[in-house]
Design an enzyme around this catalytic site. Structure first.
Site, PDB file in Angstrom:
ATOM      1  N   GLY A 106      70.148  11.474  53.363  1.00 22.13           N
ATOM      2  CA  GLY A 106      69.479   9.674  52.869  1.00 22.13           C
ATOM      3  C   GLY A 106      69.922   9.026  53.371  1.00 22.13           C
ATOM      4  O   GLY A 106      70.670   8.073  52.772  1.00 22.13           O
ATOM      5  N   ALA A 107      70.090   8.651  54.884  1.00 25.12           N
ATOM      6  CA  ALA A 107      70.565   8.100  55.624  1.00 25.12           C
ATOM      7  C   ALA A 107      69.919   6.421  55.790  1.00 25.12           C
ATOM      8  O   ALA A 107      70.449   5.583  56.896  1.00 25.12           O
ATOM      9  CB  ALA A 107      70.344   8.270  57.073  1.00 25.12           C
TER      10      ALA A 107
ATOM     11  N   GLY B 214      70.216   1.984  51.583  1.00 29.39           N
ATOM     12  CA  GLY B 214      71.589   1.765  50.474  1.00 29.39           C
ATOM     13  C   GLY B 214      73.043   2.894  51.027  1.00 29.39           C
ATOM     14  O   GLY B 214      73.246   2.577  51.969  1.00 29.39           O
TER      15      GLY B 214
ATOM     16  N   SER C 144      78.194  10.219  41.559  1.00 31.55           N
ATOM     17  CA  SER C 144      78.762   9.830  40.807  1.00 31.55           C
ATOM     18  C   SER C 144      78.609   9.999  39.514  1.00 31.55           C
ATOM     19  O   SER C 144      79.658  10.645  38.664  1.00 31.55           O
ATOM     20  CB  SER C 144      76.444   8.929  40.046  1.00 31.55           C
ATOM     21  OG  SER C 144      76.554   8.641  38.973  1.00 31.55           O
TER      22      SER C 144
ATOM     23  N   TYR D 208      69.090  12.107  35.980  1.00 34.26           N
ATOM     24  CA  TYR D 208      69.819  11.414  36.974  1.00 34.26           C
ATOM     25  C   TYR D 208      70.918  11.550  36.458  1.00 34.26           C
ATOM     26  O   TYR D 208      71.263  12.731  37.778  1.00 34.26           O
ATOM     27  CB  TYR D 208      69.888  10.419  37.612  1.00 34.26           C
ATOM     28  CG  TYR D 208      70.244   9.750  38.480  1.00 34.26           C
ATOM     29  CD1 TYR D 208      70.001   9.319  39.974  1.00 34.26           C
ATOM     30  CD2 TYR D 208      71.689   9.162  38.073  1.00 34.26           C
ATOM     31  CE1 TYR D 208      71.179   9.503  41.072  1.00 34.26           C
ATOM     32  CE2 TYR D 208      72.279   8.757  38.960  1.00 34.26           C
ATOM     33  CZ  TYR D 208      72.007   9.193  40.628  1.00 34.26           C
ATOM     34  OH  TYR D 208      72.540   8.422  41.615  1.00 34.26           O
TER      35      TYR D 208
END
Length: 337
Positions: free
Chosen positions: A17-18, A21, A146, A159
């Site tokens: 996920g580079a 964000g 998270s 999520y």
């Protein structure tokens, strides 16, 4: 076998996920610290631009296009890291996607897609990384979870479910590796609300543009936590004091937290009139325009005192608290004489 992690400047770090964000912040900060980085994402154009920019500044970086929901693609990532750098020392499972809407509004296929990336992507990365690090003699696996793995919120059910699952995955992986004596550190980083393009990237079923509820923190706070975990064994790190307080409240008073969420949870996640950049909208199945920060008008904090406190070894922290308590007691005793 004791866990001994290298300093960042001596590491090769894989980051999924580079290109957006938190992942982009992790890559940039790791390169600045002297680490070699293999950046992984679906967005080939953004990966190549990142590589050119960071390599031109002297950074050691390679890129690999992969969708982490595909186990074979993740295995190719590990092979590419070996080809490019001779292996890796830390693996960061950061890739994530999401939706906004009620459980009934979100199609089941989209529920599955969120799980494919957020949970199975972390599982694929964890399994591949553990196999490699066993042979290499140790290292670190860092999963980006998270605070919604501690406490669910309205409008983000899929999520939240994946982040609960990632916490269970991380705990199980840690126990299994400890049981077999593998010198591999396993850390779960739990960001609070972070100013990334996530609200713009998420598929939205609400009647208003989504946003993240305040307080928000800059992606650099998450990068700080992740890279600390690459070099220092920790079980859990909360990135942002606001998220830590929310998690503590949820544990201490779950029903009261339910009522609070029901009263304000939806409104706190909507930003009427400010949808952000339309070119970033909905990356559930295909990559969209990536960026470090969100394009909505929000305020984000650039540091977290709570994170810095968590970096202090527990023995030192307990000693400092004990000393402070002793000095306070001595002062009270002297005043009482």
């Amino acid at each position: 076998m004791p866990i001994k992690l290298k300093s960042l400047r001596d590491q090769v770090i894989v980051v999924t996920g580079a290109t957006s964000g938190n992942g982009l912040a992790i890559v940039e900060q790791a390169v600045r610290a002297g680490a070699a980085v293999l950046a992984v994402a679906r967005n080939e154009e953004a990966l190549n631009a990142m590589r050119e920019r960071l390599a031109a500044a002297g950074g050691r970086i390679a890129v690999c296009v992969a969708d982490v929901s595909d186990m074979a693609a993740v295995e190719r990532v590990a092979a590419f890291a070996t080809e490019a750098f001779g292996g890796f020392d830390s693996w960061v499972n950061n890739a994530g996607i999401g939706t906004y809407g009620t459980l009934d509004q979100v199609p089941v296929a989209d529920h599955r897609r969120v799980f494919d990336v957020n949970y199975f992507g972390a599982l694929h990365g964890s399994l591949v990384a553990a196999r490699h690090l066993r042979v290499r003699g140790g290292g670190a696996i860092v999963n980006v979870g998270s605070i919604l793995g501690d406490r669910s919120i309205l409008q983000q059910g899929p999520y939240c479910a994946t982040k609960h699952a990632v916490q269970a995955l991380t705990d199980t992986l840690r126990m299994e590796l400890e049981h077999e004596g593998a010198p591999i550190s396993v850390t779960l980083v739990k960001p609070g609300a972070i100013d990334t393009p996530f609200p713009e990237h998420a598929r939205n079923f609400m009647d208003q543009p989504p946003r993240l509820p305040p307080p928000l923190y800059a992606p650099s706070v998450v990068a700080d936590a992740v890279l600390f975990a690459c070099a220092h064994p920790r079980r859990t790190l909360y990135a942002g004091g606001g998220g830590l307080v929310s998690a503590m409240l949820a544990q201490a008073a779950p029903r009261m937290t339910d009522f609070i969420m029901e009263a304000i949870g939806t409104g706190a996640q909507q930003k009427p009139g400010d949808p952000g950049d339309p070119a970033r909208r909905d990356n559930l199945y295909e990559p969209r325009v990536d960026a470090l920060r969100g394009s909505q008008d929000v305020h984000a904090r650039n540091s977290s005192i709570a994170l810095q406190v968590q970096k202090v070894p527990s023995a030192v922290l307990l000693g400092a608290l004990g000393l402070g308590g002793a000095l306070l007691s001595l002062g009270i005793w002297k005043r009482a004489r």
